[in-house]
Design a protein around this motif. Structure first.
Motif, PDB file in Angstrom:
ATOM      1  N   GLY A 201     -33.607 -26.290  -8.223  1.00 54.11           N
ATOM      2  CA  GLY A 201     -32.375 -26.815  -7.663  1.00 54.11           C
ATOM      3  C   GLY A 201     -31.793 -25.976  -6.540  1.00 54.11           C
ATOM      4  N   SER A 202     -32.390 -24.838  -6.245  1.00 53.40           N
ATOM      5  CA  SER A 202     -31.893 -23.993  -5.169  1.00 53.40           C
ATOM      6  C   SER A 202     -33.067 -23.270  -4.515  1.00 53.40           C
ATOM      7  N   LYS A 203     -33.303 -23.568  -3.261  1.00 50.11           N
ATOM      8  CA  LYS A 203     -34.401 -22.913  -2.564  1.00 50.11           C
ATOM      9  C   LYS A 203     -34.148 -21.419  -2.401  1.00 50.11           C
ATOM     10  N   GLU A 204     -32.895 -21.005  -2.485  1.00 51.89           N
ATOM     11  CA  GLU A 204     -32.585 -19.578  -2.415  1.00 51.89           C
ATOM     12  C   GLU A 204     -33.146 -18.821  -3.603  1.00 51.89           C
TER      13      GLU A 204
ATOM     14  N   GLU B 118     -35.947 -19.624  -5.162  1.00 50.89           N
ATOM     15  CA  GLU B 118     -37.407 -19.640  -5.129  1.00 50.89           C
ATOM     16  C   GLU B 118     -37.944 -18.371  -4.458  1.00 50.89           C
ATOM     17  N   SER B 119     -39.246 -18.140  -4.654  1.00 56.75           N
ATOM     18  CA  SER B 119     -39.919 -17.012  -3.984  1.00 56.75           C
ATOM     19  C   SER B 119     -39.074 -15.746  -4.110  1.00 56.75           C
ATOM     20  N   TYR B 120     -38.758 -15.395  -5.357  1.00 60.25           N
ATOM     21  CA  TYR B 120     -37.671 -14.450  -5.601  1.00 60.25           C
ATOM     22  C   TYR B 120     -37.991 -12.989  -5.323  1.00 60.25           C
ATOM     23  N   PHE B 121     -39.204 -12.660  -4.938  1.00 62.39           N
ATOM     24  CA  PHE B 121     -39.489 -11.306  -4.459  1.00 62.39           C
ATOM     25  C   PHE B 121     -39.669 -11.277  -2.943  1.00 62.39           C
ATOM     26  N   LYS B 122     -39.158 -12.300  -2.277  1.00 60.78           N
ATOM     27  CA  LYS B 122     -39.407 -12.465  -0.845  1.00 60.78           C
ATOM     28  C   LYS B 122     -38.755 -11.380   0.011  1.00 60.78           C
ATOM     29  N   GLU B 123     -37.587 -10.874  -0.377  1.00 58.83           N
ATOM     30  CA  GLU B 123     -36.928  -9.883   0.469  1.00 58.83           C
ATOM     31  C   GLU B 123     -37.758  -8.608   0.558  1.00 58.83           C
ATOM     32  N   TYR B 124     -38.287  -8.172  -0.574  1.00 60.55           N
ATOM     33  CA  TYR B 124     -39.175  -7.006  -0.556  1.00 60.55           C
ATOM     34  C   TYR B 124     -40.435  -7.332   0.240  1.00 60.55           C
ATOM     35  N   ALA B 125     -41.012  -8.502   0.008  1.00 66.40           N
ATOM     36  CA  ALA B 125     -42.251  -8.873   0.694  1.00 66.40           C
ATOM     37  C   ALA B 125     -42.052  -8.913   2.205  1.00 66.40           C
ATOM     38  N   LYS B 126     -40.916  -9.425   2.661  1.00 66.11           N
ATOM     39  CA  LYS B 126     -40.618  -9.423   4.100  1.00 66.11           C
ATOM     40  C   LYS B 126     -40.623  -7.998   4.644  1.00 66.11           C
ATOM     41  N   GLN B 127     -39.947  -7.116   3.923  1.00 63.58           N
ATOM     42  CA  GLN B 127     -39.837  -5.728   4.357  1.00 63.58           C
ATOM     43  C   GLN B 127     -41.211  -5.071   4.400  1.00 63.58           C
TER      44      GLN B 127
ATOM     45  N   GLY C  80     -44.250 -15.287  -7.485  1.00 65.43           N
ATOM     46  CA  GLY C  80     -42.954 -15.351  -8.143  1.00 65.43           C
ATOM     47  C   GLY C  80     -42.082 -16.479  -7.629  1.00 65.43           C
ATOM     48  N   GLY C  81     -42.150 -17.628  -8.296  1.00 61.95           N
ATOM     49  CA  GLY C  81     -41.254 -18.723  -7.955  1.00 61.95           C
ATOM     50  C   GLY C  81     -41.565 -19.441  -6.661  1.00 61.95           C
TER      51      GLY C  81
END
Length: 365
Positions: free
Chosen positions: A276-279, A281-290, A303-304
């Motif tokens: 229900g919230s794309k925010e 999803e992909s919940y380790f994305k901030e670390y992965a971006k970095q 992860g999601g």
């Protein structure tokens, strides 16, 4: 513009798309860790379903250390011939297959009173009650060698690569975490020391399998604690060091559900309530971006991962090259084929994490 269905390469592996099946515990091997017909069907269905690369469920590397029932084993040469049949079949069906190998430690409720369980320090698991003894240097060397020997068997079995499991509270991630690692020798204290066993495992594997065999790692981004656990900065140090040493790809995960606070706050690897919230999803994305902005090797995000548009954005705007799915491919092993044929559907997986409960509402039987 990059596409989720691009043909790419990691070292000498040709990947027909950017999707991985991330490792899950199937609980379908026999008592000694050998393949069963039901487990073979799981991998064949995944290959038929279109996923580019399958990462197997974790395989235990020493016979005496099996952290969960129904796991695959890779602790002796008797496994090689049966795994050759599996890898040949998966290749015939058009997918790659990588074996994940693990030393579990006290992240276990299986036979916990019948065996010695190693840990970085003397400690007791909050959720299972399993007790670990602090490893000696000789025992660390034994585990490092066992990883390397297992990886060579993986290569001889025809797998396309090997993945080191260093996440989710298993032994190698315990060494990384000051929540568990209280050592005062060269394996404790600063992150350079806490990461030492992982660097030694990687080097030992590389020496065994050579430069042309792909080595991956599944690494915790953080433990999920406000303080006292593995931090993002420390994880970034380990990831960058492994990249410098020559590892071929890093699968980014996180969380440690053996810590009650992490489990209670839904901060483990398999989170619930992300729909229900794309925010969410992909919940380790901030670390992965970095991480992806700081290293030159591929980052695989797990992860999601649910929405194609979210993954496309991460691929094209943040240098995250690959995406792993686990629970969605339990409920729909053909999901990648559906997407490749033009469907924009949302997976039917509701992230309930009931995949392997007795009623098995999603898993194929």
């Amino acid at each position: 513009m990059k596409n989720l269905f691009d043909n790419t390469k990691i070292l000498n592996i040709n990947l027909k798309n950017r999707f991985f099946r991330s490792a899950v515990w199937e609980n379908l091997a026999d008592d000694k860790g050998h393949l069963t017909d039901r487990l073979k069907v799981v991998y064949e269905d995944l290959a038929k379903g279109g996923v580019g690369t399958i990462i197997t469920g974790y395989a235990f590397i020493t016979e005496e250390e099996q952290p969960n029932p129904g796991m695959m084993g890779i602790y002796e040469d008797s496994f090689i011939e049966e795994y050759k049949e599996l890898t040949e079949k998966v290749h015939e069906l058009g997918s790659n297959i990588v074996m994940q190998i693990v030393y579990g430690g006290f992240m276990s409720s299986f036979n916990i009173h019948d065996r010695i369980i190693f840990g970085p320090s003397n400690m007791t698991c909050e959720t299972t009650g399993a007790k670990a003894k602090e490893m000696t240097k000789q025992e660390i060397d034994y585990v490092v060698k066992s990883f390397a020997d297992a990886a060579l068997r993986v290569k001889k079995s025809g797998f396309d690569g090997v993945q080191i499991h260093a996440a989710h509270g298993y032994l190698l991630s315990q060494f990384l975490s000051p929540y568990y690692n209280k050592r005062t020798d060269e394996y404790g204290g600063c992150i350079e020391n806490r990461g030492r066993i992982i660097f030694e495992v990687y080097k030992a594997i590389r020496n065994k399998v050579g430069e042309e065999f792909p080595i991956f790692i599944k690494l915790n981004s953080e433990d999920g604690l406000d303080s006292g656990g593995l931090t993002r900065d420390d994880s970034l140090y380990v990831a960058k060091k492994l990249s410098e040493l020559g590892i071929n790809a890093i699968e980014v995960s996180g969380g440690n559900s053996a810590i009650k606070k992490v489990a209670q706050n839904n901060l483990g690897a398999g989170r619930k309530k992300i729909l229900g919230s794309k925010e969410k999803e992909s919940y380790f994305k901030e670390y992965a971006k970095q991480l992806a902005s700081q290293i030159d090797i591929p980052v695989i995000l797990v992860g999601g991962n649910r929405s194609l548009d979210v993954m496309n954005e991460l691929l094209n705007e943040h240098d995250i090259e690959y995406f792993s799915l686990a629970r969605p491919l339990i409920s729909e092993p053909d999901l990648i084929n559906q997407w490749s044929e033009g469907s924009k559907k949302y997976p039917k997986c509701i992230s309930c994490s009931n995949c392997y409960k007795e009623e098995k509402p999603c898993i194929l039987t």
